[in-house]
Scaffold this motif. Structure first.
Motif, short mmCIF file in Angstrom:
data_model
loop_
_atom_site.label_atom_id
_atom_site.label_comp_id
_atom_site.label_asym_id
_atom_site.label_seq_id
_atom_site.Cartn_x
_atom_site.Cartn_y
_atom_site.Cartn_z
N UNK A 191 -30.35 -85.04 44.36
CA UNK A 191 -30.68 -85.31 42.96
C UNK A 191 -31.06 -83.99 42.32
N UNK A 192 -30.42 -83.69 41.19
CA UNK A 192 -30.63 -82.39 40.56
C UNK A 192 -31.58 -82.50 39.36
N UNK A 193 -32.74 -81.89 39.52
CA UNK A 193 -33.75 -81.94 38.45
C UNK A 193 -34.23 -80.55 38.06
N UNK A 194 -33.65 -79.52 38.65
CA UNK A 194 -34.11 -78.17 38.30
C UNK A 194 -33.45 -77.12 39.16
N UNK A 195 -33.86 -75.92 38.87
CA UNK A 195 -33.42 -74.70 39.52
C UNK A 195 -33.43 -74.76 41.05
N UNK A 211 -34.47 -84.90 47.19
CA UNK A 211 -34.91 -84.55 45.83
C UNK A 211 -36.08 -83.59 45.90
N UNK A 212 -36.48 -83.11 44.72
CA UNK A 212 -37.52 -82.10 44.59
C UNK A 212 -38.65 -82.74 43.77
N UNK A 213 -39.78 -82.97 44.41
CA UNK A 213 -40.80 -83.82 43.76
C UNK A 213 -41.43 -83.18 42.54
N UNK A 214 -41.47 -81.86 42.52
CA UNK A 214 -42.04 -81.15 41.37
C UNK A 214 -41.18 -79.92 41.10
N UNK A 215 -40.83 -79.71 39.84
CA UNK A 215 -39.96 -78.60 39.50
C UNK A 215 -40.81 -77.48 38.90
N UNK A 216 -41.09 -76.51 39.75
CA UNK A 216 -42.01 -75.42 39.44
C UNK A 216 -41.61 -74.66 38.18
N UNK A 217 -40.32 -74.44 38.04
CA UNK A 217 -39.83 -73.66 36.90
C UNK A 217 -39.92 -74.48 35.62
N UNK A 218 -39.42 -75.73 35.69
CA UNK A 218 -39.25 -76.53 34.49
C UNK A 218 -40.49 -77.32 34.09
N UNK A 219 -41.47 -77.38 34.99
CA UNK A 219 -42.69 -78.12 34.66
C UNK A 219 -42.48 -79.62 34.58
N UNK A 223 -26.10 -74.81 31.80
CA UNK A 223 -27.18 -74.28 30.96
C UNK A 223 -28.40 -73.87 31.79
N UNK A 224 -28.53 -74.48 32.97
CA UNK A 224 -29.72 -74.21 33.78
C UNK A 224 -30.98 -74.82 33.15
N UNK A 225 -30.80 -75.68 32.15
CA UNK A 225 -31.95 -76.27 31.45
C UNK A 225 -32.18 -77.71 31.91
N UNK A 226 -33.41 -77.99 32.26
CA UNK A 226 -33.79 -79.33 32.73
C UNK A 226 -35.12 -79.69 32.06
N UNK A 227 -35.25 -80.90 31.55
CA UNK A 227 -36.52 -81.28 30.93
C UNK A 227 -37.05 -82.64 31.40
N UNK A 229 -28.09 -88.18 40.41
CA UNK A 229 -28.38 -87.85 39.01
C UNK A 229 -28.34 -86.34 38.90
N UNK A 230 -27.80 -85.87 37.79
CA UNK A 230 -27.83 -84.44 37.50
C UNK A 230 -28.43 -84.29 36.11
N UNK A 231 -29.66 -83.84 36.06
CA UNK A 231 -30.42 -83.84 34.81
C UNK A 231 -30.24 -82.56 33.99
N UNK A 232 -29.30 -81.72 34.39
CA UNK A 232 -29.08 -80.50 33.61
C UNK A 232 -28.65 -80.90 32.19
N UNK A 233 -29.34 -80.37 31.21
CA UNK A 233 -29.15 -80.80 29.82
C UNK A 233 -27.70 -80.61 29.38
#
Lengths: 366, 366
Positions: free
Chosen positions: A97-101, A151-159, A128-132, A120-124
């Motif tokens: 599951x893609x939620x960030x960098x 999956x990644x439980x917390x996305x350090x870069x994207x908050x 773009x490398x943008x995830x929100x 799921x791929x949440x890249x906007x």
């Protein structure tokens, strides 16, 4: 210089009592007449520390006896590689599951070892490398042939942060928890495997903890290189070669600190209070501070926001530093401000920060 | 408890001044108001330490500018894997000289990636695991098709050490120097690649230094996983993910300690004096202490010997401990006594030990 309020995204702050103990034991640990760095990993003193740290990790997590705790090196990035290498291969598939960098980074390495699908791929926008945002349960399109779901439980870069554990219909669930492990109570028994580089909530860089359910561990490939196969870590209790002893020692002290402070229940309440104070300030600033993540996906660990202009972002970082609040600059691809309020950041630190934000806004109108 | 005389084979003793500095800087490193464990690896303070440590390593070794210094994790064991993975593959060959337990370990992992030949195999009897000697130059049967030649400069278990750098007829020479790196002056420019887990002469476990000549680095495979390809370490100065910062910090302090104490020339003289004292005691004991390695292959780092009986070996370990001389027990497969007299063991420590050996022999006749 006096101690600062430290919002580093990692390596991050370590509880003061832990550092004080490490300092006091530097020349003579455990009555050995040596530093913990100077004793053989085959000796009884280190062995007790090592095995005791595995037990303590299980205890803090509330893991039953059918989980192994492994100590690896190379950070989460090495797990991006080891996980698929241990479970995939010719004709095998896995869900990422893609939620960030960093979620993308994990999926990228996995592609070397099998066919990777994305529930799921949440890249906007592609590329773009943008995830929100974090996907909702109903949005996940699981691959029935996947060996596991990552999956990644917390996305350090994207908050952003998952506020639920996804239901993956009985597939083994694997999670990179590097940046929010032990920040709140969680039913860790839902996971077949989870891992975390220590350098956010668990201690210093240099050790990565991997917890694996025995039935999943049994399915790992045999015959892999000793440093890359989960089974060699299991067989020798992560002592098939010299482990990163000092990092494990600090991990032990941090786990004891969590336990002494009421365990994950109490830590979770503290972090909840901290995030309410910080996001409260952002939300009550009439748009002066603008959060970067979608509200329902916000991370309690990494609070990302921007000021009205890039110049004010820079001034914020500079003035905060002068006020003893450091490492507030946002990730290079994000800009703005990132306050990484991991476990070692206290409520008092956050209160001081909120006051600073209030004052800064008053003194520097948009 | 007061500080002891520490003969641990690794993790091993660290110079007292280094530990004192680490202790004193634990709450506030480099005027940051944080521990070195708590600052971002992307910040200027850590960056200067990291890059400065690479420069300092080159300076102490006397390496010219066409060498890269890489910081990896997973100990020498990870290099057993990375070296052949980066240079071998279908149809490729490499030479591994077998002089001990760890040399065998390196060759074993290499076999996964190519055809491995042995210019010399010093095992006393096939399968015995017993090694007592280093081959002579004339005994080496080099494979003309080898991509490189690998050897182990000091055999920690067996107490043997190479007293010359083998001439490998222009082939790239690679060396595991984990247990004698920086114990003496050496022409490091003879090596295309050498590596060492830090936990003997360089600092604590958790970081492994790999030094590679640029022309050899250029031949490493492209496209390997980021954590396993030498080129990703080169490209990002070993910062493609969070490095083991604290271990690198101690490595820096140890390198500064070597420099301040006169560099490898002076360290080599000190170690030479230490080994003469210890082997002198063994050789003048009329057979009471019996060295395990062949005299001409003896290690200056790991002094292995046996007493007349296994009971006396045990009593030696126990009485030494009571006298403040610790971690003297031999490796499990060897028995007897092993005194690992790495750089942090002082001449005074050795003099105290020799006196203890003298007294023990007098009090405990065979």
């Amino acid at each position: 210089m006096k101690r600062v309020i430290n919002y580093s995204a990692g390596p991050a702050g370590i509880p003061l009592e832990v550092l004080e103990q490490a300092r006091d034991e530097m020349l003579d640990w455990n009555n050995t007449g040596c530093s913990v760095m100077e004793v053989s990993h085959r000796g009884k003193d280190y062995d007790a520390l090592h095995m005791g740290t595995m037990d303590l990790f299980r205890e803090v997590a509330g893991l039953p006896a059918d989980y192994h705790v492994l100590f690896t090196t190379g950070g989460a990035s090495m797990q991006f590689l080891m996980l698929p290498m241990n479970y995939l291969g010719e004709g095998k598939e896995a869900d990422y599951i893609l939620t960030g960098n960093w979620a993308q980074g994990a999926a990228k390495e996995a592609k070397r070892y099998g066919k990777i699908s994305n529930p799921a791929n949440m890249e906007v926008e592609a590329g773009s490398g943008k995830f929100v945002a974090i996907p909702k349960q109903g949005e996940l399109k699981l691959n029935p042939n996947a060996e596991y779901v990552h999956y990644t439980s917390n996305n350090t870069v994207e908050g952003t942060q998952w506020h639920y554990i996804p239901d993956v219909k009985g597939k083994p669930l694997c999670c990179d928890m590097s940046s929010d492990i032990f920040s709140r109570p969680l039913d860790f028994t839902k996971f077949s495997l989870f891992y975390a580089g220590a350098q956010k909530n668990l201690g210093p860089s240099g050790v990565t903890v991997v917890a694996v359910k025995d039935e999943f561990l049994a399915k790992a490939h045999d015959g892999l290189p000793a440093m890359l196969g989960y089974k060699s870590y299991q067989d020798k209790f992560s002592m098939h070669n010299t482990p990163p002893c000092f990092s494990i020692y600090i991990l032990n002290l941090v786990l004891n600190w969590i336990k002494k402070n009421g365990g994950l229940e109490a830590i979770g309440k503290m972090n909840d209070k901290k995030q309410k104070l910080l996001y409260g300030m952002v939300d009550n600033s009439k748009g002066y501070y603008k959060g970067l993540a979608n509200t329902d996906s916000r991370s309690s660990m990494n609070i990302d926001f921007k000021l009205p202009t890039a110049e004010l972002d820079d001034k914020f970082v500079k003035d905060a530093k002068a006020a003893g609040i450091v490492q507030t600059k946002g990730y290079r691809s994000m800009g703005g401000i990132r306050l990484s309020a991991y476990n070692a950041v206290t409520i008092k630190d956050v209160e001081t920060t909120v006051q600073f934000m209030q004052d800064f806004m008053a003194k520097n109108p948009a």
